[in-house]
Design an enzyme around this catalytic site. Structure first.
Site, mmCIF file in Angstrom:
data_model
loop_
_atom_site.group_PDB
_atom_site.id
_atom_site.type_symbol
_atom_site.label_atom_id
_atom_site.label_comp_id
_atom_site.label_asym_id
_atom_site.label_seq_id
_atom_site.Cartn_x
_atom_site.Cartn_y
_atom_site.Cartn_z
ATOM 1 N N HIS A 15 -4.378 31.816 -42.202
ATOM 2 C CA HIS A 15 -4.035 31.471 -40.821
ATOM 3 C C HIS A 15 -5.276 31.003 -40.045
ATOM 4 C CE1 HIS A 15 -1.789 32.007 -36.975
ATOM 5 N NE2 HIS A 15 -2.998 32.297 -36.518
ATOM 6 N N GLU A 16 -6.328 31.799 -40.106
ATOM 7 C CA GLU A 16 -7.524 31.439 -39.323
ATOM 8 C C GLU A 16 -8.169 30.163 -39.869
ATOM 9 O OE1 GLU A 16 -7.484 32.927 -36.683
ATOM 10 O OE2 GLU A 16 -6.292 34.663 -37.290
ATOM 11 N N HIS A 72 -6.434 27.161 -38.544
ATOM 12 C CA HIS A 72 -6.842 26.816 -37.176
ATOM 13 C C HIS A 72 -7.989 25.803 -37.153
ATOM 14 C CE1 HIS A 72 -4.535 29.068 -34.257
ATOM 15 N NE2 HIS A 72 -4.761 30.248 -34.826
ATOM 16 N N GLU A 84 -0.639 27.781 -32.165
ATOM 17 C CA GLU A 84 -0.209 28.848 -33.071
ATOM 18 C C GLU A 84 0.985 28.486 -33.955
ATOM 19 O OE1 GLU A 84 -2.071 31.237 -33.740
ATOM 20 O OE2 GLU A 84 -3.440 31.264 -32.019
ATOM 21 N N ASP A 106 -2.348 35.568 -21.684
ATOM 22 C CA ASP A 106 -2.037 36.450 -22.819
ATOM 23 C C ASP A 106 -0.534 36.736 -22.928
ATOM 24 O OD1 ASP A 106 -4.595 36.586 -23.609
ATOM 25 O OD2 ASP A 106 -4.876 38.732 -23.229
ATOM 26 N N TYR A 126 4.214 31.574 -32.095
ATOM 27 C CA TYR A 126 3.874 31.677 -33.514
ATOM 28 C C TYR A 126 5.061 31.333 -34.418
ATOM 29 C CZ TYR A 126 -0.522 34.092 -32.391
ATOM 30 O OH TYR A 126 -1.777 34.402 -31.940
HETATM 31 N N1 BES Z 1 -6.128 32.815 -31.962
HETATM 32 C C1 BES Z 1 -5.392 33.953 -32.370
HETATM 33 C C2 BES Z 1 -5.765 35.198 -31.623
HETATM 34 C C3 BES Z 1 -5.594 35.120 -30.124
HETATM 35 C C4 BES Z 1 -4.559 34.423 -29.530
HETATM 36 C C5 BES Z 1 -6.481 35.785 -29.324
HETATM 37 C C6 BES Z 1 -4.441 34.387 -28.142
HETATM 38 C C7 BES Z 1 -6.369 35.746 -27.946
HETATM 39 C C8 BES Z 1 -5.346 35.036 -27.356
HETATM 40 C C9 BES Z 1 -5.520 34.190 -33.875
HETATM 41 O O1 BES Z 1 -5.574 33.029 -34.636
HETATM 42 C C10 BES Z 1 -4.262 34.872 -34.327
HETATM 43 O O2 BES Z 1 -3.230 34.282 -34.188
HETATM 44 N N2 BES Z 1 -4.374 36.080 -34.857
HETATM 45 C C11 BES Z 1 -3.250 36.776 -35.405
HETATM 46 C C12 BES Z 1 -3.203 36.520 -36.889
HETATM 47 C C13 BES Z 1 -1.859 36.440 -37.495
HETATM 48 C C14 BES Z 1 -0.867 35.596 -36.793
HETATM 49 C C15 BES Z 1 -1.969 36.002 -38.943
HETATM 50 C C16 BES Z 1 -3.406 38.244 -35.129
HETATM 51 O O3 BES Z 1 -4.510 38.683 -34.808
HETATM 52 O O4 BES Z 1 -2.434 38.973 -35.198
HETATM 53 ZN ZN ZN Z 2 -3.655 32.038 -34.616
#
Ligand code: BES
Ligand code: ZN
Length: 650
Positions: free
Chosen positions: A319-320, A323, A342, A401, A409
């Site tokens: 996932h990362e 991005h 996302e 947020d 997602y």
């Molecule tokens: N970019 C996000 C994390 C984020 C989003 C931080 C909005 C602050 C505000 C990161 O890529 C993410 O989506 N993390 C997910 C991973 C999962 C979907 C695989 C997480 O941390 O749960």
């Molecule tokens: Zn993400």
């Protein structure tokens, strides 16, 4: 009196800004299409091109002393407006380093809900290009997580990391904190000499004795992707352009857990074009990190709970990594367009997983998330903001947020999966590749995406595709792609059979008799369903299917044979602890629950466990008490979310 004068001068200043702004001719800035409701910056008039940071990281008083040197593109502005939140501004100067002149500055009052912070306004001349802000961070710098030695794996060295997304970069750097503007940056960072600094930039692989580090990010990125971490770090390389940073104690398990990274990079490149950021490294953070992963360019920040020991959570890395295209290369213009970051990333993540582990596994991952989406849709429908289930959001006046839900997602990803099924994978991949190419190093909003979709995909298609139903309507459109997994169906059957006493996890011993010569020999056979028989996502499905009121004895049986309460997998623990809170079993495994909540800071795990505990009379006190002891182990993002949850569930 002095205060009154101050207020009057601010009002006058604001009024003058306002009238000046409205009489101006149309600005020439490329950013004049749409403002960002989550930033005070006047980007259409003046915008940072390059930011140079001079930072002194002081662990003794948990403060970063900084200078933010902005090199700006000025379209004729008389004021430069920056975002700040929880920062102390010492002074502002104008001009290049060495020939700076101190400037006036005005700091507006905090916004009503203190979401956006404050506007820092600097009167400038039409040709001003350099604005330097001297500042220090404070206890209210929410991006920063300062960790005492006891919260690190070494227990001997402290740690600091930042979390910028969505609008927290302004709590550690005074800047124009909007994803609609892209900047390059460089930094000179001073840290204690026994620690190493790394950033979302080209990084060192070794400590130096001076504790001085220089960084360059020479590709333009949005402000939320500027990131810093300081700790006792070591590096392990997977390949010439990928590796992992971690505290020494964790490095070998990281090397094992994430060794698929080079394979993931090639799979991703094969799908949507070359990786554009030179290096792809992971930084494994302490347990307080509030997310599973954060896609800081060149250096993904990752949660140590991903170190499950069996590579079962590597989809977070996929996932990362994804991005690096969706989000970092092509960036959502505002937080209302968050699904463009996302939704595309979850889609892409699943494609990477499919190409490495096959369609069956990718579908299982997608179905687990689809299940969560269904719950999220129910929650949003009943909430104060039922419109939050549209892909395109309206977050003006709210915390961005709030948009971090399964809508962006999972609904986002299923929109793309449905589109893919409609036009066929081949055409869809050509389309996505050209989308990334066309908008690379740019920002995109939902309208632009729709235009591109029409021109480059749908115009060539017969028949209609109702994308509006996905983007601008609540709920889930009826044409949504349906997935099936017999493996997950089987787990549901197993759960039902177990609930109804048709299956047990105790070993089943049977004897058969076999003739050996004249005698018959008794042969013992032990049959048992074991934890190893299934992947963690299958067990998640199993737990989700169990009735909320599963009797204590059945919970005991599972723990005896499958050892869920003692699992090393946080996804599984979370499902199990929620069920435990719901059916009273938490009385029995409360030590394991408390230990987990005290150690782990990932919000995705904390929130549903705390919620289940808080909503239950018999466990509410336990939750409140555990939180009191654990909250100093959490990043502000998680701590504040749980505090809000406590009020909501009162
Ligand atoms: N970019 C996000 C994390 C984020 C989003 C931080 C909005 C602050 C505000 C990161 O890529 C993410 O989506 N993390 C997910 C991973 C999962 C979907 C695989 C997480 O941390 O749960
Ligand atoms: Zn993400």
């Amino acid at each position: 009196m002095k205060q009154l004068l101050w207020i009057v001068s601010i009002i006058l200043f604001l009024a003058s800004c306002d009238s000046l702004h409205s009489t101006k001719t149309a600005p020439k800035s490329p950013l004049n299409e749409r403002a960002d409701a989550h930033s005070y910056a006047n980007l259409t008039e003046i915008s940072t091109k390059h930011l140079h940071l001079e930072l002194d990281v002081n662990f003794e008083n948990r403060t970063i002393y900084g200078i933010a040197r902005h090199e700006m593109k000025n379209y004729g502005a008389d004021t430069a407006i920056f975002d700040i939140n929880g920062l102390m501004i010492q002074k502002v100067t104008i001009g290049e380093k060495g020939s700076e002149e101190e400037a006036d500055m005005f700091i507006d009052k905090m916004d009503k809900d203190s979401i956006l912070g404050q506007a820092l306004m600097v009167p400038i001349k039409e040709d001003t290009k350099f604005v330097n802000i001297y500042y220090q961070t404070t206890e209210r710098s929410d991006a920063l997580d300062w960790l005492d030695t006891n919260l690190t794996s070494s227990k001997t060295k402290p740690f600091l990391y930042t979390q910028g997304q969505a609008i927290l970069t302004r709590t550690w750097i005074p800047l124009q904190d909007s994803p609609s503007n892209r900047i390059t940056y460089s930094a000179d960072v001073k840290v204690p000499s026994d620690l190493m600094a790394v950033m979302s930039a080209h990084n060192p692989t070794k400590k130096n004795n001076e504790g001085l580090y220089h960084f360059e990010m020479n590709k333009p990125i949005p402000a939320y992707l500027i990131a810093l971490a300081v700790g006792d770090l070591e590096y392990h390389a997977f390949s010439a352009n990928s590796g992992v940073y971690a505290e020494p104690e964790l490095l070998s398990s990281c090397a094992y857990e994430f060794d698929a990274i080079p394979q993931m990079i090639s799979a991703a490149e094969k799908l949507y074009g070359p990786y554009q950021w030179d290096q792809y490294d992971i930084l494994v953070l302490p347990y307080s990190f509030p997310f599973g992963g954060m896609e800081n360019p060149m250096l993904t920040f990752a949660n140590p709970t991903l170190l499950a020991g069996d590579k079962s959570l590597v989809s977070v890395i996929a996932h990362e990594l994804a991005h690096s295209w969706s989000g970092n290369l092509v960036t959502n213009r505002t937080w209302n367009d968050f699904w463009l970051n996302e939704g595309f990333t979850v889609y892409f993540e699943q494609r990477i997983m499919e190409s490495i582990y096959g369609k069956e596994v990718a579908d299982i991952l997608a179905l687990i998330e689809f299940d969560e989406l269904k719950d999220e849709l129910k929650r949003i429908k009943k909430s104060e903001h039922p419109e939050d289930s549209q892909l395109h959001l309206a977050l003006e006046g709210r915390n961005p947020d709030d948009g971090m839900t399964d809508i962006a997602y999972v609904k986002g990803a299923f929109f793309l999966k449905t589109l893919e099924a409609h036009v066929g994978r081949e055409k869809f991949d050509v389309f996505l590749k050209s989308y990334f190419e066309t908008f690379q190093f740019k920002t995109v909003d939902t309208k632009q995406f729709i235009r591109f979709l029409n021109e480059h995909l749908l115009a060539k298609e017969k028949g209609n595709f109702n994308y509006d139903a996905w983007i601008y309507s609540e709920g889930l459109p009826t044409n949504c792609l349906q997935l099936h997994s017999t493996r997950l169906d089987d787990m549901q059957t197993l759960a039902d059979n177990f609930t109804h006493g048709k299956v047990s996890f105790a070993p089943k011993i049977t004897y058969t008799y076999k003739k050996v010569g004249k005698r018959s020999k008794k042969i013992k056979r032990v049959e048992q369903i074991t934890y190893q028989d299934h992947i963690v996502q299958e067990w998640q499905t199993f737990i989700r299917r169990l009735p909320r009121n599963l009797p204590h004895a059945k919970m005991m049986e599972i723990d005896r044979y499958l050892r869920f309460s003692f699992s090393g997998n946080s996804e599984l623990l979370t499902e199990w602890f929620i069920l435990s809170a719901n059916n009273g079993y938490a009385q029995t495994n409360k030590h394991q629950i408390a230990a987990f909540l005290t150690k782990v800071g990932r919000r995705k795990y904390l929130m549903p466990i705390y919620e289940a505990l808080l909503l239950n009379k018999s466990t509410r006190n336990f939750a409140v008490h555990t939180f009191q002891g654990a909250k100093q182990n959490y990043h502000a993002v998680s701590r504040k979310s749980i505090e809000a949850l406590m009020l909501e569930t009162k």
